[in-house]
Design a protein around this motif. Sequence first.
Motif, PDB file in Angstrom:
ATOM      1  N   PRO A 155      16.971  56.223 -13.246  1.00 34.29           N
ATOM      2  CA  PRO A 155      16.519  57.558 -13.664  1.00 34.29           C
ATOM      3  C   PRO A 155      16.931  58.610 -12.638  1.00 34.29           C
ATOM      4  O   PRO A 155      16.848  58.386 -11.434  1.00 34.29           O
ATOM      5  CB  PRO A 155      14.995  57.414 -13.729  1.00 34.29           C
ATOM      6  CG  PRO A 155      14.735  55.944 -13.782  1.00 34.29           C
ATOM      7  CD  PRO A 155      15.850  55.302 -13.022  1.00 34.29           C
ATOM      8  N   LEU A 156      17.395  59.762 -13.117  1.00 35.08           N
ATOM      9  CA  LEU A 156      17.837  60.844 -12.237  1.00 35.08           C
ATOM     10  C   LEU A 156      16.927  62.051 -12.276  1.00 35.08           C
ATOM     11  O   LEU A 156      17.129  62.994 -11.500  1.00 35.08           O
ATOM     12  CB  LEU A 156      19.254  61.272 -12.622  1.00 35.08           C
ATOM     13  CG  LEU A 156      20.357  60.224 -12.471  1.00 35.08           C
ATOM     14  CD1 LEU A 156      21.684  60.797 -12.937  1.00 35.08           C
ATOM     15  CD2 LEU A 156      20.468  59.740 -11.036  1.00 35.08           C
ATOM     16  N   GLY A 157      15.938  62.055 -13.162  1.00 36.04           N
ATOM     17  CA  GLY A 157      15.061  63.202 -13.273  1.00 36.04           C
ATOM     18  C   GLY A 157      15.316  63.982 -14.550  1.00 36.04           C
ATOM     19  O   GLY A 157      16.041  63.533 -15.443  1.00 36.04           O
ATOM     20  N   ALA A 158      14.716  65.169 -14.620  1.00 37.95           N
ATOM     21  CA  ALA A 158      14.758  65.951 -15.852  1.00 37.95           C
ATOM     22  C   ALA A 158      14.928  67.429 -15.539  1.00 37.95           C
ATOM     23  O   ALA A 158      14.631  67.899 -14.446  1.00 37.95           O
ATOM     24  CB  ALA A 158      13.491  65.733 -16.661  1.00 37.95           C
ATOM     25  N   PRO A 203      33.839  65.721 -17.784  1.00 37.73           N
ATOM     26  CA  PRO A 203      33.766  65.023 -16.501  1.00 37.73           C
ATOM     27  C   PRO A 203      34.385  65.834 -15.364  1.00 37.73           C
ATOM     28  O   PRO A 203      35.444  66.437 -15.518  1.00 37.73           O
ATOM     29  CB  PRO A 203      34.567  63.736 -16.750  1.00 37.73           C
ATOM     30  CG  PRO A 203      34.440  63.497 -18.216  1.00 37.73           C
ATOM     31  CD  PRO A 203      34.438  64.863 -18.837  1.00 37.73           C
ATOM     32  N   SER A 204      33.696  65.827 -14.226  1.00 37.98           N
ATOM     33  CA  SER A 204      34.213  66.511 -13.047  1.00 37.98           C
ATOM     34  C   SER A 204      35.485  65.808 -12.567  1.00 37.98           C
ATOM     35  O   SER A 204      35.584  64.581 -12.626  1.00 37.98           O
ATOM     36  CB  SER A 204      33.166  66.507 -11.937  1.00 37.98           C
ATOM     37  OG  SER A 204      33.686  67.062 -10.748  1.00 37.98           O
ATOM     38  N   PRO A 205      36.476  66.555 -12.067  1.00 32.06           N
ATOM     39  CA  PRO A 205      37.727  65.920 -11.625  1.00 32.06           C
ATOM     40  C   PRO A 205      37.538  64.890 -10.518  1.00 32.06           C
ATOM     41  O   PRO A 205      38.346  63.968 -10.406  1.00 32.06           O
ATOM     42  CB  PRO A 205      38.563  67.113 -11.138  1.00 32.06           C
ATOM     43  CG  PRO A 205      38.024  68.292 -11.868  1.00 32.06           C
ATOM     44  CD  PRO A 205      36.559  68.029 -12.021  1.00 32.06           C
ATOM     45  N   ASP A 206      36.484  65.031  -9.687  1.00 35.97           N
ATOM     46  CA  ASP A 206      36.310  64.077  -8.602  1.00 35.97           C
ATOM     47  C   ASP A 206      35.668  62.772  -9.053  1.00 35.97           C
ATOM     48  O   ASP A 206      35.654  61.793  -8.307  1.00 35.97           O
ATOM     49  CB  ASP A 206      35.503  64.691  -7.455  1.00 35.97           C
ATOM     50  CG  ASP A 206      34.085  65.070  -7.852  1.00 35.97           C
ATOM     51  OD1 ASP A 206      33.636  64.707  -8.965  1.00 35.97           O
ATOM     52  OD2 ASP A 206      33.412  65.732  -7.038  1.00 35.97           O
ATOM     53  N   GLY A 207      35.137  62.728 -10.272  1.00 36.20           N
ATOM     54  CA  GLY A 207      34.542  61.520 -10.810  1.00 36.20           C
ATOM     55  C   GLY A 207      33.193  61.156 -10.218  1.00 36.20           C
ATOM     56  O   GLY A 207      32.575  60.171 -10.628  1.00 36.20           O
ATOM     57  N   GLU A 208      32.707  61.940  -9.257  1.00 33.92           N
ATOM     58  CA  GLU A 208      31.475  61.602  -8.558  1.00 33.92           C
ATOM     59  C   GLU A 208      30.281  62.423  -9.003  1.00 33.92           C
ATOM     60  O   GLU A 208      29.135  62.032  -8.776  1.00 33.92           O
ATOM     61  CB  GLU A 208      31.666  61.793  -7.047  1.00 33.92           C
ATOM     62  CG  GLU A 208      32.758  60.907  -6.450  1.00 33.92           C
ATOM     63  CD  GLU A 208      32.983  61.189  -4.986  1.00 33.92           C
ATOM     64  OE1 GLU A 208      32.314  62.122  -4.449  1.00 33.92           O
ATOM     65  OE2 GLU A 208      33.806  60.499  -4.365  1.00 33.92           O
ATOM     66  N   ARG A 209      30.547  63.571  -9.610  1.00 29.07           N
ATOM     67  CA  ARG A 209      29.464  64.465 -10.004  1.00 29.07           C
ATOM     68  C   ARG A 209      29.528  64.761 -11.499  1.00 29.07           C
ATOM     69  O   ARG A 209      30.568  64.585 -12.129  1.00 29.07           O
ATOM     70  CB  ARG A 209      29.546  65.771  -9.208  1.00 29.07           C
ATOM     71  CG  ARG A 209      29.284  65.606  -7.723  1.00 29.07           C
ATOM     72  CD  ARG A 209      29.648  66.856  -6.940  1.00 29.07           C
ATOM     73  NE  ARG A 209      31.097  67.073  -6.913  1.00 29.07           N
ATOM     74  CZ  ARG A 209      31.677  68.126  -6.342  1.00 29.07           C
ATOM     75  NH1 ARG A 209      30.931  69.060  -5.784  1.00 29.07           N
ATOM     76  NH2 ARG A 209      33.002  68.247  -6.349  1.00 29.07           N
ATOM     77  N   ALA A 210      28.393  65.211 -12.028  1.00 29.49           N
ATOM     78  CA  ALA A 210      28.340  65.609 -13.431  1.00 29.49           C
ATOM     79  C   ALA A 210      27.494  66.870 -13.531  1.00 29.49           C
ATOM     80  O   ALA A 210      26.489  67.016 -12.822  1.00 29.49           O
ATOM     81  CB  ALA A 210      27.754  64.505 -14.298  1.00 29.49           C
ATOM     82  N   ALA A 218      24.114  64.854 -11.786  1.00 26.47           N
ATOM     83  CA  ALA A 218      24.411  63.547 -11.183  1.00 26.47           C
ATOM     84  C   ALA A 218      25.342  63.762 -10.005  1.00 26.47           C
ATOM     85  O   ALA A 218      26.247  64.592 -10.069  1.00 26.47           O
ATOM     86  CB  ALA A 218      25.046  62.595 -12.190  1.00 26.47           C
ATOM     87  N   GLY A 219      25.102  63.023  -8.925  1.00 23.58           N
ATOM     88  CA  GLY A 219      25.952  63.133  -7.750  1.00 23.58           C
ATOM     89  C   GLY A 219      25.402  64.008  -6.660  1.00 23.58           C
ATOM     90  O   GLY A 219      26.029  64.159  -5.601  1.00 23.58           O
ATOM     91  N   GLY A 220      24.213  64.595  -6.885  1.00 21.20           N
ATOM     92  CA  GLY A 220      23.584  65.408  -5.849  1.00 21.20           C
ATOM     93  C   GLY A 220      22.752  64.550  -4.907  1.00 21.20           C
ATOM     94  O   GLY A 220      22.685  63.326  -5.035  1.00 21.20           O
ATOM     95  N   SER A 221      22.103  65.214  -3.963  1.00 22.70           N
ATOM     96  CA  SER A 221      21.304  64.480  -2.981  1.00 22.70           C
ATOM     97  C   SER A 221      19.941  64.087  -3.530  1.00 22.70           C
ATOM     98  O   SER A 221      19.325  63.135  -3.058  1.00 22.70           O
ATOM     99  CB  SER A 221      21.132  65.317  -1.707  1.00 22.70           C
ATOM    100  OG  SER A 221      20.594  66.597  -2.027  1.00 22.70           O
ATOM    101  N   PHE A 222      19.462  64.832  -4.529  1.00 25.80           N
ATOM    102  CA  PHE A 222      18.163  64.499  -5.120  1.00 25.80           C
ATOM    103  C   PHE A 222      18.069  65.122  -6.511  1.00 25.80           C
ATOM    104  O   PHE A 222      18.237  66.308  -6.674  1.00 25.80           O
ATOM    105  CB  PHE A 222      17.012  65.033  -4.245  1.00 25.80           C
ATOM    106  CG  PHE A 222      17.081  66.507  -3.988  1.00 25.80           C
ATOM    107  CD1 PHE A 222      16.478  67.419  -4.843  1.00 25.80           C
ATOM    108  CD2 PHE A 222      17.791  66.998  -2.900  1.00 25.80           C
ATOM    109  CE1 PHE A 222      16.557  68.780  -4.604  1.00 25.80           C
ATOM    110  CE2 PHE A 222      17.868  68.360  -2.655  1.00 25.80           C
ATOM    111  CZ  PHE A 222      17.251  69.251  -3.504  1.00 25.80           C
ATOM    112  N   GLY A 223      17.856  64.349  -7.524  1.00 20.37           N
ATOM    113  CA  GLY A 223      17.618  64.834  -8.880  1.00 20.37           C
ATOM    114  C   GLY A 223      18.529  65.954  -9.325  1.00 20.37           C
ATOM    115  O   GLY A 223      19.484  66.315  -8.632  1.00 20.37           O
TER     116      GLY A 223
END
Length: 353
Positions: A86-89, A101-108, A124-129
């Motif tokens: 779960p990533l939060g809401a 999709p982000s070009p780096d593939g790590e974030r959304a 997605a891909g941040g430090s928190f939620g």
Amino acid sequence: MTAATITVDGGYAARLARRGESWFPERWTLDSPEPYAVPLAGRQPEEPGTEVLPMGDGRVLVHRPSAGRHLFALLYPSGPATGEIPLGAVECAGDLTLLPPSPDGERAYAVAVGAHTTDVWLVAGGSFGPEHVAEVPGRCSGGVWLDRTGRMLALDREADGRVKTVTVDLARGGEVSPLLQITEESDDRLLLADADSGLLLIRSNAPGHDRLGWGVLGSALPVRFPESLRLADCAVTPFAIQPGQTLLPERCAVALRIDGAAGTWLGLWRPAVRGMRQLPAPQGWLAGTGRWTRDGVLLLPYSTSAVPCGVARLPVPTGETPPRTPRAEPSEPPPARPVPLQQAPLGGRVAAG
């Protein structure tokens, strides 16, 4: 047949698949010798409105709208089961949709459209939620990445009754700059962009009615609206640009989805060539899904009862000249005003950092 979304590097794809009356996320691995699909069904079926997005590491982001709340999670295969993080809401009253999709593939990222502003969220891909990263005045749609780092985002902004494309610099707190304005009265939308060549695919009513056109990022030359991109009684939608053609936008191959009374088929086109080549789509094509390799091979995911997960390869020689249309094409007058791409902070090439 539901469409799919492909990562920028072409390694993975994801779609919402259906088995009977139940919906579930499905991940496709495309960079293996033989493509294969992995179902990521959870404890209960997904709703038809669930969005899925492939990440560069093979996990799949899932977005589940629920009564004003938007829940996010990462799914991954875990033995015979599906693992879920779960990533939060995000809570918002309006619509919220995932960006490509982000070009780096790590974030959304996702955009939430309000009455007068549009919020950009890192989901997605941040430090928190989920993290709020930008607020853009006006109601925005679309979403096209202009670089290979996931910094510069183009959005189609509706303001004062007109639609114009703007850039949002995510490294500068969401700084907004104009990108596309063909005339003051026209509605101008950016559909696709290629970071290598600077080629832009545009839809605008500047010629008097909606037309497909092309321009070059950072160029003062006017947008051109080729007659070959205009097919009577058909909807033509570009979905992939050939990468790797550094500073050579006219040589880029472009793949187009064509929808008409006879069904759905493919179009292949280059700015340097005046005709469009039309081809039948492979059986079971996930319509509107595909990517070009750097050497000019179009990869088209498809699914049939005999081949549940397949990729058709359509090579197009670099020097190929598509056949001309039966009648001569009229000269194309330039629009009343050039694209002010030079006003954007990109200066024609995107600097990382």
